[in-house]
Enzyme design. Structure first.
Site, PDB file in Angstrom:
ATOM      1  N   GLU A  17     -12.112   2.062   3.842  1.00 21.76           N
ATOM      2  CA  GLU A  17     -11.122   2.408   4.661  1.00 21.76           C
ATOM      3  C   GLU A  17     -11.266   4.054   5.078  1.00 21.76           C
ATOM      4  O   GLU A  17     -10.340   4.556   4.641  1.00 21.76           O
ATOM      5  CB  GLU A  17      -9.756   2.110   4.518  1.00 21.76           C
ATOM      6  CG  GLU A  17      -8.642   2.117   5.579  1.00 21.76           C
ATOM      7  CD  GLU A  17      -7.305   1.791   5.601  1.00 21.76           C
ATOM      8  OE1 GLU A  17      -6.600   1.141   6.008  1.00 21.76           O
ATOM      9  OE2 GLU A  17      -7.010   2.473   4.250  1.00 21.76           O
ATOM     10  N   GLU A  40       0.772  -1.347  -0.097  1.00 24.34           N
ATOM     11  CA  GLU A  40       0.081   0.047   0.050  1.00 24.34           C
ATOM     12  C   GLU A  40       0.922   1.243   0.079  1.00 24.34           C
ATOM     13  O   GLU A  40       1.448   1.669   1.008  1.00 24.34           O
ATOM     14  CB  GLU A  40      -0.952  -0.028   1.284  1.00 24.34           C
ATOM     15  CG  GLU A  40      -1.930   1.351   1.323  1.00 24.34           C
ATOM     16  CD  GLU A  40      -2.809   1.206   2.375  1.00 24.34           C
ATOM     17  OE1 GLU A  40      -3.857   2.114   2.594  1.00 24.34           O
ATOM     18  OE2 GLU A  40      -2.541   0.488   3.347  1.00 24.34           O
TER      19      GLU A  40
END
Length: 306
Positions: free
Chosen positions: A281, A186
Site C-alpha cells: 500500500e 487499521e
C-alpha cells in the site's frame, strides 16, 4: 497477437534484460531472484502499480503481477466496482491461483460517522457496510476487509469511546464471522483526530471483541510514524495480526526509499511463520516503466533475507 499473450511474451524478456528501464542493472548482477519466481513472503500489489507495463486493463495488470512473481492482489476500492467487474477479477485470480487481499469496507467509521460516539445511526451505517462487504467478498473470494472506526468523540471519556467501538465491532463480527470474512482494524497516522492510532490499542480492542473476524491490519508505514519499535510491537501484538501492509517512511514508497530496514522486518515476519498477505500500500518513487521496474527490484532486494 492477443494483448495478454503479448504481455506474457515480452515481460519475461524484459525481466531478464534488467527489469526494463533499469539501465545496466540486471538480475544476475544485482543478486535478485529470477523475476518470475514467487517471493518468500506473499506481497500484494494494487491496480495501477504496473500499468505502464501491463496497460489499463485490470485483468492484464493481474496477469503481469503474477508473471513477476506476485501471488496476491489488494484493492482498497473493490466495493466501488461493479458486481460484474468484481466477478471477473475474482475469476481471474482463481485461474492464476492468486489470493485476494484486503478491500476497504466503505461504510466503516469516518469523521462524520464515528463508532466511538456510540450512536445507533452510526452503528447501523457500519453494519450495512458489513452486509455489503460479505457480498463483495463472495464475488472475489476475499477473506479480509479493512475497517477504520473513525474519529474521536472528544466529549466522551476515552474508555467510554473504547467500549462503544468494541460494542459496534462485536455486532459487525456477528455478520462477518459466518461467512469467513475478517475485518482487519487499521491504526492510522493520517491525522491525530483518528480514534485508532496504535498497535497495542488495536490489540486491546481485538481482545475485547473476541472474535476470529476482528483482527489487526498492521501497516508498517503508519506504525513507523506513530510508534516505531516495529519488530518489538509486532511481536507483542502478533497473535491478533492477520494482515500486514508495507510502505517506507518518509514518503510512503517502496522499500529502500526511506528509513525502515525492510530486510530485517521481512525476515522477522517470515521467521514468525506468517502465511498471510503483505499488501503493497504505497506509491512508486519514480514515474513510468522505470519506476515500476524499481518497485519490483526493491522487493527482490528486500525479500532476499534468507
Amino acid at each position: 497477437m492477443k494483448r495478454r499473450k503479448f504481455i506474457q511474451n515480452v515481460s519475461l524478456g524484459t525481466a531478464a534484460a534488467g527489469l526494463t528501464g533499469m539501465g545496466t542493472l540486471n538480475a544476475a548482477q544485482s543478486g535478485f531472484r529470477e523475476a518470475d519466481e514467487p517471493f518468500n513472503l506473499d506481497y500484494a500489489p494494487h491496480f495501477g502499480m504496473f500499468k505502464q507495463h501491463a496497460g489499463e486493463d485490470l485483468l492484464d495488470q493481474i496477469t503481469f503481477m503474477h508473471e513477476r512473481g506476485f501471488r496476491s492482489l489488494e484493492d482498497n476500492g473493490m466495493m466501488g466496482r461493479t458486481p460484474e467487474m468484481q466477478e471477473k477479477i475474482g475469476n481471474h485470480l482463481a485461474k492464476l491461483g492468486m489470493t485476494m487481499g484486503v478491500f476497504v469496507l466503505n461504510k466503516g467509521g469516518n469523521g462524520a460517522n464515528t463508532l466511538a460516539a456510540g450512536k445507533k445511526e452510526h452503528v447501523d451505517i457500519f453494519l450495512e457496510g458489513c452486509r455489503k462487504a460479505v457480498e463483495v467478498a463472495k464475488r472475489v473470494n476475499a477473506k479480509w476487509t479493512t475497517v477504520v472506526p473513525g474519529d474521536y468523540q472528544r466529549n466522551l471519556p476515552l474508555d467510554i469511546q473504547t467500549a462503544n467501538v468494541i460494542e459496534a465491532l462485536r455486532k459487525g463480527a456477528e455478520i462477518l464471522e459466518p461467512h469467513g470474512l475478517t475485518m482487519v482494524l487499521e491504526p492510522l497516522s493520517d491525522t491525530p483526530n483518528l480514534f485508532l492510532r496504535y498497535s497495542p490499542q488495536t490489540y486491546m480492542i481485538c481482545k475485547g471483541v473476541n472474535s476470529p473476524s476482528c483482527k489487526i491490519l498492521y501497516d508498517i508505514y503508519h506504525q513507523q510514524k506513530n510508534e516505531g519499535h516495529l519488530i518489538t510491537l509486532m511481536d507483542m501484538c502478533w497473535e491478533e495480526i492477520a494482515y500486514i501492509q508495507i510502505g517506507d517512511n518518509p514518503g510512503r514508497k517502496e522499500p529502500g526509499t526511506g528509513e525502515i530496514n525492510y530486510q530485517n522486518v521481512f525476515k522477522f515476519i517470515y521467521d514468525k511463520g506468517f502465511k498471510g498477505v503483505c499488501g503493497m500500500e504505497h506509491g512508486n518513487s519514480m514515474p513510468g516503466k522505470e519506476g515500476e521496474a524499481a518497485v519490483i527490484a526493491a522487493y527482490r532486494k528486500a525479500d532476499s533475507f534468507l
